[in-house]
Design a protein around this motif. Structure first.
Motif, PDB file in Angstrom:
ATOM      1  N   UNK A  33       0.875  -0.897  -0.228  1.00  0.00           N
ATOM      2  CA  UNK A  33      -0.038   0.687  -0.271  1.00  0.00           C
ATOM      3  C   UNK A  33       0.957   1.179  -0.092  1.00  0.00           C
ATOM      4  N   UNK A  34       1.898   1.576   1.068  1.00  0.00           N
ATOM      5  CA  UNK A  34       2.303   2.334   0.581  1.00  0.00           C
ATOM      6  C   UNK A  34       3.430   2.485  -0.630  1.00  0.00           C
ATOM      7  N   UNK A  35       3.942   1.340  -1.367  1.00  0.00           N
ATOM      8  CA  UNK A  35       4.144   1.561  -2.416  1.00  0.00           C
ATOM      9  C   UNK A  35       2.935   2.249  -3.512  1.00  0.00           C
ATOM     10  N   UNK A  36       2.504   1.700  -3.511  1.00  0.00           N
ATOM     11  CA  UNK A  36       1.115   2.204  -3.603  1.00  0.00           C
ATOM     12  C   UNK A  36       0.833   4.183  -4.287  1.00  0.00           C
ATOM     13  N   UNK A  37       0.849   4.262  -2.842  1.00  0.00           N
ATOM     14  CA  UNK A  37       0.676   5.776  -2.177  1.00  0.00           C
ATOM     15  C   UNK A  37       1.745   6.583  -3.138  1.00  0.00           C
ATOM     16  N   UNK A  38       3.336   5.489  -2.780  1.00  0.00           N
ATOM     17  CA  UNK A  38       4.530   6.839  -3.584  1.00  0.00           C
ATOM     18  C   UNK A  38       4.432   6.567  -5.102  1.00  0.00           C
ATOM     19  N   UNK A  39       3.881   5.554  -5.625  1.00  0.00           N
ATOM     20  CA  UNK A  39       3.889   6.087  -7.163  1.00  0.00           C
ATOM     21  C   UNK A  39       2.364   6.675  -7.017  1.00  0.00           C
ATOM     22  N   UNK A  40       1.004   6.748  -6.902  1.00  0.00           N
ATOM     23  CA  UNK A  40       0.961   7.306  -6.970  1.00  0.00           C
ATOM     24  C   UNK A  40       0.734   8.613  -7.100  1.00  0.00           C
ATOM     25  N   UNK A  41       1.065   9.062  -5.591  1.00  0.00           N
ATOM     26  CA  UNK A  41       1.900  11.522  -5.138  1.00  0.00           C
ATOM     27  C   UNK A  41       3.090  11.218  -5.926  1.00  0.00           C
ATOM     28  N   UNK A  42       3.417  10.255  -6.474  1.00  0.00           N
ATOM     29  CA  UNK A  42       5.356  11.088  -7.161  1.00  0.00           C
ATOM     30  C   UNK A  42       6.038  11.817  -6.674  1.00  0.00           C
ATOM     31  N   UNK A  43       6.303  11.026  -5.614  1.00  0.00           N
ATOM     32  CA  UNK A  43       7.280  11.985  -4.421  1.00  0.00           C
ATOM     33  C   UNK A  43       6.640  13.478  -3.570  1.00  0.00           C
ATOM     34  N   UNK A  44       5.241  13.176  -3.980  1.00  0.00           N
ATOM     35  CA  UNK A  44       4.902  14.841  -3.024  1.00  0.00           C
ATOM     36  C   UNK A  44       4.451  14.167  -1.383  1.00  0.00           C
ATOM     37  N   UNK A  45       4.885  13.257  -1.421  1.00  0.00           N
ATOM     38  CA  UNK A  45       4.739  12.882   0.273  1.00  0.00           C
ATOM     39  C   UNK A  45       5.785  11.871   0.351  1.00  0.00           C
TER      40      UNK A  45
END
Length: 372
Positions: free
Chosen positions: A203-215
């Motif tokens: 899930x963290x990997x998914x969020x990292x991809x979706x937000x493209x480094x903005x969080x």
């Protein structure tokens, strides 16, 4: 089947259990629908709109409860409503029983069959009737927290996005599910410095991809929270264990480590809250302060945007409502194991394990309830 929808009476609850479109669909399926007068006004739906869709308007909740086979609501029935439930009647609504022994006791005593939106599942392991309200609550959480951060409201006076030359707010979101992702989207959009914590690396990997480094993503454990808490201006609790009481992730003794005027937003308050010091609040009095930390713990956050919330919830619940009405609850649940997961109470017996564990009540399986 006769389907009824009373006016919500929880403080500052403006949503309604049935939209006019849902009424129209139910009538087209051959069912009768009774709406309490004024039930939809808070969400912008008039009695005339419901009548045009085929509903009959009743003046009082007593009329609705007395006449119908199935009650469709939004929030858990309040004490006065629970007294009107009867044996054999189906209740389809949010329940959140694990932190609510009084409601559980009353539902068991009524003999009704209660199916909880928040424990209905889908083929992917999701919670399709909780998800739309989780989206709404998640998007509201940073907005509400930003209001609480204002100095006039007891907060530290930090602006979420900062200004040139002044840092933005540091925001931690505990839980990267539907609520957490929605909260992150808004908090990032407001310009905050956002960290999302979760125990699922995928899930963290998914969020990292979706937000493209903005969080920033971080694995959630006690050490991570202890390290983050002193630096945060806002912490949003977005952890859910389906049907069960929320885990306490920040303890009372940790509040002294937080900045004066920092804010806790507890989106899990319906399930008891994920901060030890949380207690339910209302839209009329949404915040309180303990040890210099502002707590925002409104138990029906989506009720503040009743029009959007009602439409989103109605889209999700309509197919299940129609299945229950068309087939009867037993056949509908027998045909759909995901709807069966929503069964919490039947004929004086508890049928959801996590609630029984939380409250120390014996449980029978939902499959046994169907066969009874």
């Amino acid at each position: 089947m006769k389907i009824g929808c009373p006016t919500e009476i929880k403080p500052q609850e403006y949503r309604v259990g049935l939209t006019p479109n849902a009424v129209r669909e139910a009538v087209a399926h051959g069912h009768q629908v009774m709406m309490q007068a004024g039930a939809g006004e808070g969400a912008g739906f008039t009695d005339a709109t419901y009548e045009a869709a085929g509903a009959r308007i009743a003046e009082t909740a007593e009329e609705v409860f007395a006449e119908v086979d199935m009650i469709v609501k939004v929030k858990e029935p309040q004490a006065v409503e629970r007294k009107m439930l009867r044996e054999g009647q189906v209740l389809f609504t949010y329940l959140h029983l694990a932190p609510d022994p009084e409601q559980t006791k009353d539902l068991l005593a009524s003999g009704c069959t209660a199916i909880a939106y928040e424990t209905v599942t889908d083929a992917r392991g999701g919670l399709p009737l909780l998800a739309p309200m989780s989206e709404v609550a998640g998007r509201l959480a940073p907005q509400s927290g930003a209001w609480a951060l204002q100095k006039a409201n007891g907060g530290s006076g930090v602006l979420m996005g900062g200004v040139p030359g002044v840092r933005p707010a540091n925001v931690a979101i505990i839980g990267g599910g539907v609520v957490g992702a929605a909260a992150a989207r808004v908090a990032v959009g407001m310009g905050a410095n956002v960290t999302v914590l979760d125990r699922s690396v995928p899930r963290l990997s998914y969020l990292d991809d979706v937000f493209m480094g903005r969080l920033t993503t971080q694995y959630s454990d006690a050490a991570a929270l202890e390290e983050l808490i002193p630096r945060m201006d806002m912490v949003i609790g977005a952890v859910l264990i389906p049907g069960a009481a929320a885990p306490k992730l920040i303890r009372r003794n940790q509040l002294t480590q937080m900045k004066p005027g920092s804010v806790l937003v507890d989106v899990a308050i319906d399930q008891g809250g994920c901060f030890e010091t949380s207690r339910p609040t209302t839209h009329a009095e949404p915040i309180f302060e303990i040890d210099g930390v502002v707590h925002y713990c409104v138990a029906n956050m989506p009720g503040a945007v009743a029009r959007t919330s009602t439409q989103a919830l109605g889209n999700a619940t309509m197919p299940f409502m129609l299945a229950l009405a068309d087939k009867g609850w037993k056949q509908a649940c027998a045909d759909d194991p995901h709807l069966l997961d929503g069964l919490n109470v039947h004929a004086g017996q508890l049928t959801y394990y996590a609630v029984g564990k939380a409250l120390g009540i014996d449980v029978i399986s939902p499959q046994m309830a169907i066969r009874a």
